[in-house]
Scaffold this active site. Structure first.
Site, PDB file in Angstrom:
ATOM      1  CD1 TRP A   1      -2.873   1.413   0.638  1.00 35.49           C
ATOM      2  CD2 TRP A   1      -1.471   2.511   1.956  1.00 35.49           C
ATOM      3  NE1 TRP A   1      -3.210   2.904   0.907  1.00 35.49           N
ATOM      4  CE2 TRP A   1      -2.450   3.540   1.664  1.00 35.49           C
ATOM      5  CE3 TRP A   1      -0.452   2.998   2.810  1.00 35.49           C
ATOM      6  CZ2 TRP A   1      -2.405   4.753   2.199  1.00 35.49           C
ATOM      7  CZ3 TRP A   1      -0.421   4.213   3.252  1.00 35.49           C
ATOM      8  CH2 TRP A   1      -1.402   5.109   3.060  1.00 35.49           C
TER       9      TRP A   1
ATOM     10  CG  ASP B   1      -4.932  -5.501  -0.782  1.00 40.03           C
ATOM     11  OD1 ASP B   1      -6.019  -5.800  -1.250  1.00 40.03           O
ATOM     12  OD2 ASP B   1      -3.862  -5.599  -1.164  1.00 40.03           O
ATOM     13  CG  ASP B   2      -6.659   3.264  -0.097  1.00 36.79           C
ATOM     14  OD1 ASP B   2      -5.918   3.946   0.763  1.00 36.79           O
ATOM     15  OD2 ASP B   2      -7.693   3.913  -0.584  1.00 36.79           O
ATOM     16  CB  VAL B   3      -9.570   1.770   3.831  1.00 36.00           C
ATOM     17  CG1 VAL B   3     -10.790   1.898   4.558  1.00 36.00           C
ATOM     18  CG2 VAL B   3      -9.021   0.281   4.659  1.00 36.00           C
TER      19      VAL B   3
END
Length: 305
Positions: A240, A259-261
């Site tokens: 990330w 995968d970044d929120v």
């Protein structure tokens, strides 16, 4: 070739098409705790370092075609080379060298991106030109919300950075890696980040101070995957953070923090989903974004913050 001209006390930089100054200024206003620049009436004021000289600049819109750059507090450079360095810094910061038209052509055919592009047309990926600042910001932001990350950044900058004073205000310079490399984790104990993050930041600073890590070397790496591997070798840098730095500092258009929120939440928001999309669904949705993953991600982020 970057186009600019000079008149009286201002440098005028030709903005590319498409570009919307107001949309980009709005991005800078995401959080009132930002400490690296000040925004007042669509004017940006900040310190940049030009050939080891600190220059306080004020950037505003000059018509629809130019940015006006004024040097304040008697910091205007005299040589053509130094003025050109200012131009190059701002063009890199605003990502003026990227032709956005192919991204927009792709995005208008994409059901997810189409409404986002219409809302933020003319937005550029606002960069972090300095590699140390980009890596620190990535580390600070790991596994916390954006508001708290800005709080940590301000604490770090105001404790270890320097500043120029102008009209009763402090304009901050991000802490130098040379200074941070000489610290211990205990020296940073009153900054409310975890001890591990403090160690990561000092470790990055030591690598840069020793010459083992530099922006110049990373820019000469053959491709995105190799550059990502070089960054992930650093303690505290995972996929990330690596892709965040590849996006905003090294300017890889295909960098993709999948995968970044924030990306996950933005996709859920734009699509009106009752649940978060899976990684497989994000891969399917992003299949058409090839070579534009960074811009697609950045625009989607703007739907939330």
């Amino acid at each position: 070739m970057r186009s600019w001209k000079e008149s009286k006390n201002c440098i005028f930089i030709k903005a590319p098409e498409p570009f919307n100054f107001k949309v980009n200024v709005d991005y800078f206003l995401r959080d009132p705790n930002e400490c690296m620049y000040e925004i007042e009436e669509n004017t940006i004021t900040r310190v940049i370092e030009i050939n080891h000289l600190r220059t306080l600049i004020q950037i505003s819109e000059a018509g629809s075609d130019y940015l006006a750059v004024e040097c304040l507090a008697g910091t205007k450079p005299e040589s053509f080379e130094d003025k050109e360095t200012i131009v190059n810094y701002i063009c890199e910061w605003f990502d003026f060298d990227t032709d956005l038209l192919p991204f927009y052509e792709m995005g208008r055919r994409d059901l997810l991106l189409q409404p986002v592009i219409e809302r933020f047309y003319g937005l550029r990926i606002m960069g972090l030109n300095d590699l140390f600042e980009a890596l620190c910001w990535g580390i600070l932001g790991q596994q916390i919300n954006l508001k708290f990350a800005y709080t940590l950044k301000r604490q770090f900058v105001e404790k270890f950075g320097e500043h120029l004073d102008y009209n009763g205000k402090n304009y901050w310079i991000f802490p130098l890696y040379e200074k941070i490399s000489k610290l211990t984790a205990e020296d940073m104990a009153d900054i409310k980040m975890t001890k591990r993050k403090r160690e990561y930041i000092i470790g990055v600073a030591k690598l840069m101070a020793n010459g083992d890590l530099s922006k110049e070397n990373l820019l000469h790496v053959d491709d995105l995957k190799q550059a990502e591997k070089e960054l992930i070798r650093i303690r505290g840098i995972g996929p990330w953070t690596a892709n965040y730095v590849l996006m905003r500092c090294l300017r890889y258009p295909d960098a993709f923090p999948i995968d970044d929120v924030g990306l996950i939440n933005a996709i859920q928001f734009v699509k009106g989903m009752e649940r978060k999309p899976t990684k497989a669904e994000i891969r399917e949705l992003s299949a058409a974004w090839s070579t534009w993953e960074a811009y697609a991600t950045f625009y989607l982020w703007r739907m939330l913050y």
